[in-house]
Design an enzyme around this catalytic site. Structure first.
Site, PDB file in Angstrom:
ATOM      1  N   ASP A  55      14.914 -33.277  26.577  1.00  0.00           N
ATOM      2  CA  ASP A  55      14.836 -31.893  27.049  1.00  0.00           C
ATOM      3  C   ASP A  55      14.043 -31.808  28.353  1.00  0.00           C
ATOM      4  O   ASP A  55      14.484 -31.189  29.326  1.00  0.00           O
ATOM      5  CB  ASP A  55      14.179 -30.998  25.995  1.00  0.00           C
ATOM      6  CG  ASP A  55      14.900 -31.042  24.658  1.00  0.00           C
ATOM      7  OD1 ASP A  55      16.100 -31.372  24.637  1.00  0.00           O
ATOM      8  OD2 ASP A  55      14.254 -30.747  23.628  1.00  0.00           O
ATOM      9  N   GLU A  57      16.275 -25.224  19.359  1.00  0.00           N
ATOM     10  CA  GLU A  57      14.885 -24.995  18.966  1.00  0.00           C
ATOM     11  C   GLU A  57      14.650 -23.526  18.635  1.00  0.00           C
ATOM     12  O   GLU A  57      13.904 -23.192  17.709  1.00  0.00           O
ATOM     13  CB  GLU A  57      13.941 -25.451  20.083  1.00  0.00           C
ATOM     14  CG  GLU A  57      13.920 -26.942  20.278  1.00  0.00           C
ATOM     15  CD  GLU A  57      13.018 -27.395  21.401  1.00  0.00           C
ATOM     16  OE1 GLU A  57      12.624 -28.574  21.386  1.00  0.00           O
ATOM     17  OE2 GLU A  57      12.710 -26.592  22.300  1.00  0.00           O
TER      18      GLU A  57
END
Length: 271
Positions: free
Chosen positions: A51, A171
């Site tokens: 990420d 997330e």
């Protein structure tokens, strides 16, 4: 509309993406924000995971283009933030090398985190009820995440930089980030991508393969991995966010996560 459809709409996830188009859109998004804010560039904490590697690549491309287009230097500052010895710190440095970052700094957070943790544990001694005596791994993990952001914002303030986040839809649906920690940023260029799509963008950007495929971890305690802690794989998570049918157990788990962590995504309530 089913809850799955509602969640997908709220998080803005598309069932498929074209990686190069996503890169262009997100680089332009970062450039526009920097110019509107009158900032000198972007700050990204490089954890060693995919990420932050994707966010780093987007940031560097954005500031390089701004520099070329505006006749002044705009920078991407890469910040490495280990707690003591970080087992995969070489992946943080490999990310910076892959994108030719010329501005990087390592800020080890161990002393600050340990000091705060000790202060809290001393406070426990003064409590008459529910005295836990020692901080849990998760509690100390939250201190680590929040300490990292304190350092990032101190740097960004003095250097007039925008703090870039790495949170994405996979997330967000689980609430798998620390409130006022890694969730406390100025801008999130990955927010409408799921984890599978982040990896697709990573490959298109040129993130090193070993980083693209490594097991995701928040790095908040030894041996922690996202999928083990959540009890669900990112493939299952991504399938759900792409509108695909998943097992009833996976659907129930994800939707319960989403409901329970709404406070992380919503504005601060007031009256």
């Amino acid at each position: 509309m089913s809850l799955q459809q509602q969640i997908i709409a709220e998080l803005g996830v598309q069932p498929t993406i074209e990686p190069e188009a996503e890169i262009r859109k997100r680089v332009d998004f970062l450039k526009q924000y920097v110019l509107a804010a009158g900032a000198n560039g972007l700050l990204i904490a490089i954890s060693g995971g995919v990420d932050s590697a994707v966010a780093t690549g987007l940031c560097k491309r954005a500031t390089d283009e701004l520099t070329e287009e505006n006749g002044k230097e705009y920078i991407t500052l890469g910040v490495f933030q280990p707690y003591g010895d970080q087992s995969d710190i070489e992946h943080s440095y490999a990310t910076a090398k892959a994108f030719n970052l010329t501005h990087t700094i390592e800020t080890n957070i161990q002393d600050a985190v340990d000091h705060v943790s000790l202060t809290v544990e001393k406070s426990f001694e003064k409590l008459d009820i529910n005295n836990p005596k020692k901080m849990t791994d998760k509690g100390k993990g939250n201190i680590k995440a929040r300490t990292r952001m304190v350092v990032q914002y101190a740097l960004s303030f003095e250097m007039n930089l925008i703090v870039v986040g790495t949170d994405h839809a996979s997330e967000a649906v689980t609430g798998f980030y620390t409130k006022w920690g890694d969730g406390a940023v100025d801008i999130t260029p990955l927010s409408t991508l799921n984890k599978r799509q982040v990896r697709q963008v990573a490959s298109a950007l040129g993130v090193p393969a070993e980083i693209v495929t490594k097991a995701p971890t928040a790095g908040l305690w030894v041996g922690q991995t996202d999928e083990t802690e959540l009890g669900i794989t990112y493939d299952e998570n991504s399938d759900y966010l792409e509108g695909k049918e998943v097992s009833p157990d996976v659907q129930s788990l994800l939707e319960n996560f989403y409901k329970r962590t709404a406070h992380k995504r919503n504005p601060i309530p007031g009256i």
